[in-house]
Design an enzyme around this catalytic site. Structure first.
Site, mmCIF file in Angstrom:
data_model
loop_
_atom_site.group_PDB
_atom_site.id
_atom_site.type_symbol
_atom_site.label_atom_id
_atom_site.label_comp_id
_atom_site.label_asym_id
_atom_site.label_seq_id
_atom_site.Cartn_x
_atom_site.Cartn_y
_atom_site.Cartn_z
ATOM 1 N N TYR A 60 -13.822 16.081 -4.695
ATOM 2 C CA TYR A 60 -12.953 15.941 -5.873
ATOM 3 C C TYR A 60 -13.086 17.223 -6.706
ATOM 4 C CZ TYR A 60 -13.899 11.070 -4.491
ATOM 5 O OH TYR A 60 -14.089 9.911 -3.782
ATOM 6 N N GLN B 249 -11.298 20.364 -17.549
ATOM 7 C CA GLN B 249 -11.958 19.594 -18.600
ATOM 8 C C GLN B 249 -11.458 20.019 -19.988
ATOM 9 O OE1 GLN B 249 -13.915 17.033 -18.403
ATOM 10 N NE2 GLN B 249 -15.015 17.089 -16.458
ATOM 11 N N CYS C 242 -3.991 5.117 -34.930
ATOM 12 C CA CYS C 242 -4.023 5.857 -33.668
ATOM 13 C C CYS C 242 -5.017 5.238 -32.691
ATOM 14 C CB CYS C 242 -4.392 7.308 -33.963
ATOM 15 S SG CYS C 242 -4.716 8.300 -32.509
ATOM 16 N N CYS D 89 -8.960 7.756 -30.935
ATOM 17 C CA CYS D 89 -10.388 7.678 -31.248
ATOM 18 C C CYS D 89 -10.752 6.244 -31.623
ATOM 19 C CB CYS D 89 -10.748 8.608 -32.410
ATOM 20 S SG CYS D 89 -10.455 10.356 -32.064
ATOM 21 N N CYS E 275 -17.199 10.181 -15.242
ATOM 22 C CA CYS E 275 -16.571 9.920 -16.547
ATOM 23 C C CYS E 275 -16.481 8.419 -16.815
ATOM 24 C CB CYS E 275 -15.180 10.554 -16.608
ATOM 25 S SG CYS E 275 -14.025 9.929 -15.361
ATOM 26 N N CYS F 76 -4.166 16.382 -35.877
ATOM 27 C CA CYS F 76 -5.197 15.636 -35.163
ATOM 28 C C CYS F 76 -6.498 16.420 -35.232
ATOM 29 C CB CYS F 76 -4.773 15.408 -33.709
ATOM 30 S SG CYS F 76 -6.043 14.635 -32.692
#
Length: 453
Positions: free
Chosen positions: A312, A283, A78, A81, A408, A160
Site C-alpha cells: 500500500y 499525508q 461542523c 472536528c 489509521c 477553518c
C-alpha cells in the site's frame, strides 16, 4: 428502566471511537454528543436500542477539568472536528488509550509491550495541506464548507482553523467568483447545477493546487472564473477540473482536465521530493508525517543486505525513505496514477533500488512470493479497512524477520496484529501519532518481529 424522552443527570466516563461521550444508567450504556469524560451533564434520552441508548445534551451541570472553550466558531455545526472542547493534552492521552483498548479487545497481549505516549504537535492548528469542501446552494446563497456531523448538509464557513490560511483565502475568493459569474452550485436533491466540490492542496512553500469538481465539462464563464482565480491569487500554481456527473457521494469522478499549470505540485518529506497529482494519497499533516514515517523506518531497522516490501505504498513515500537503507524495496499500490508518480519520484530523487507494482495488494503480493521474491522486512500502510486476509497470509508464509504496521484505524490494526501474532509474530512496540488534532482519529506505528528471532 430507561425510557425515551426521560431526563436524567449523568457522569461522562469515557469517549467512544466517534467522539461520543459514554455514560451508564440502569446498566445500559448511553452515548451523548458534545460531552467529554468528567462532565456532569443533564441529558434527554432520544432513542433506546437493545444494548445501548442515545442521549441529547441539555446542559452541562459541572464541566470536566479537561473541558475548554472551542477556538472555532463553527465547531457545534461542523463535522470535521469532534474534540475542540477538550484540552489538547487529554486528547493525546485519549488516543493512546484507544490504541491500547483496541489491542486488548482483539486479544493481543500488551503486558510486555510499550505503547508510547502519543506524539503530538506544539501548535496543533493550521496543519492540513489538503482541504475538501462541498459546494451547494441554499436559499439562493452559495454554501462552501464541510458536512455537518453525520449528514451531507454543507456548513457554510468563512475559515477553518485546521486548514491553511491560504486555503481559507481561496475558498472565499472562489465563492465570490461563483457569485460574480453566476455559476450554479450543485443541488443534491435535484441533481442540477455545476460545481459540487472544491479541493485545495498546498505544499510547504504554500503553493496551491485547486481541483474544481463539476457535473459537466463546459459551462458558461469557466475561462473567466479560472483567469480571475489565478490572477488574484498568485500562490495558485495549477488548476484541475474533475468531472463527476454521477449521483454519488464520492467526491471525485474519473476524468481530470488541467486548466492551468502542470496539473501537479511538489512537496517534501524529510530530504525527499514528491510529485503530487490530484488523485495521489499524500499525508495531510507534513509535520507529523515526518514523525510517523521516521518512526516506521526506525522500527524497520533495515540494513544494506535486506529486501523490503512496502505494501500500500501510495506515491512511494515510505518506499523511498526505506531505499536509503535497503538492498532493494518493492512497492505495491492499487492506484495506477500513484504508481506512475512513485516511479517518477524515485527518478527525481536519484533512487534506483526500488521497483513499483500496480494492482491489488491481495493479488500482487502473493504473486511476488510465488515468483520467489521475498522480503526480510515488510512495511504495510493500509487504508482504514486494514489488510486483506491474503496479504496477511502471504506475510506469514514469507516469514520476514520484522513487520512494521502503519495504521489509521486502531480497530483494524488490532485485528491484523492478532492474526500476525497467531502466525508467529510478537508485538514489540507501538507509537501513536496525532496526525489529526481536535479529531478522534489516531495513527499508530507498530513494530513486530518473528518469535524465533
Amino acid at each position: 428502566m430507561l425510557q425515551e424522552n426521560q431526563i436524567l443527570d449523568v457522569e461522562i466516563i469515557d469517549l467512544n471511537h466517534m467522539g461520543k461521550g459514554v455514560a451508564k444508567s440502569d446498566n445500559l450504556v448511553i452515548f451523548v454528543d458534545d460531552v467529554i469524560p468528567g462532565d456532569i451533564a443533564k441529558i434527554k434520552i432520544t432513542e433506546i436500542k437493545k444494548n445501548y441508548a442515545l442521549g441529547e445534551l441539555i446542559t452541562i451541570i459541572k464541566p470536566s477539568e479537561s473541558r475548554i472553550d472551542s477556538a472555532c466558531g463553527f465547531f457545534e455545526q461542523c463535522g470535521g472536528c469532534q474534540l475542540m472542547h477538550m484540552n489538547y493534552e487529554e486528547q493525546l492521552k485519549y488516543k493512546r488509550e484507544r490504541v491500547i483498548n483496541e489491542l486488548k479487545r482483539a486479544g493481543v497481549n500488551t503486558e510486555e509491550v510499550t505503547v508510547n505516549d502519543t506524539l503530538g504537535m506544539k501548535t496543533p492548528f493550521r496543519y492540513r495541506n489538503k482541504t475538501t469542501f462541498s459546494v451547494t446552494e441554499k436559499n439562493n446563497d452559495i454554501f462552501i464548507g464541510p458536512y455537518e456531523q453525520g449528514t451531507y448538509n454543507t456548513v457554510d464557513i468563512s475559515g477553518c482553523l485546521i486548514q491553511s490560511r491560504e486555503a481559507d483565502e481561496v475558498v472565499n475568493l472562489f465563492k465570490n467568483l461563483m457569485i460574480k459569474y453566476k455559476i450554479d452550485a450543485y443541488d443534491k436533491m435535484t441533481g442540477k447545477g455545476i460545481v459540487r466540490n472544491i479541493i485545495i492542496r498546498n505544499n510547504r512553500n504554500n503553493e496551491l493546487m485547486i481541483v474544481i469538481v463539476t457535473t459537466i465539462e463546459n459551462f458558461k464563464n469557466k475561462e473567466e472564473l479560472i483567469d480571475n482565480l489565478v490572477s488574484i491569487n498568485s500562490n495558485i500554481k495549477t488548476v484541475i477540473q474533475n468531472i463527476n456527473n454521477k449521483n454519488t457521494n464520492l467526491v471525485m469522478g474519473r476524468k481530470n482536465k488541467v486548466l492551468y499549470g502542470q496539473g501537479t505540485i511538489n512537496d517534501t518529506i524529510d530530504d525527499l521530493s514528491f510529485v503530487i497529482s490530484p488523485e495521489a494519497f499524500f499525508q495531510v499533516n507534513p509535520e507529523q508525517t515526518e514523525k510517523l514515517y521516521q518512526t516506521a523506518i526506525q522500527y524497520a531497522d533495515i540494513n544494506k543486505d535486506e529486501v523490503c516490501f512496502d505494501i500500500y505504498c501510495g506515491i512511494g513515500t515510505i518506499s523511498l525513505m526505506a531505499a536509503k537503507y535497503a538492498k532493494k524495496v518493492y512497492g505495491v499500490e492499487i492506484v495506477e496514477q500513484a504508481v506512475v508518480d512513485a516511479r517518477a519520484n524515485a527518478l527525481n530523487n536519484n533512487i534506483h533500488n526500488v521497483e513499483f507494482f500496480a494492482g491489488k495488494a491481495e493479488e500482487v503480493v502473493p504473486k511476488l512470493y510465488k515468483q520467489k521474491i521475498k522480503a526480510d522486512v515488510v512495511i504495510v500502510d493500509p487504508p482504514r479497512k486494514g489488510c486483506e486476509k491474503p496479504v496477511i497470509d502471504t506475510i506469514i508464509n514469507m516469514s520476514p524477520k520484522k513487520v512494521v504496521y502503519v495504521s489509521c484505524n486502531p480497530s483494524t490494526l488490532a485485528r491484523d496484529i492478532k492474526l500476525l501474532e497467531e502466525g508467529g509474530y510478537k508485538l514489540i512496540k507501538a507509537q501513536p501519532v496525532d496526525m489529526f488534532p481536535w479529531t478522534v482519529h489516531v495513527e499508530c506505528v507498530i513494530g513486530m518481529q518473528r518469535k524465533d528471532t
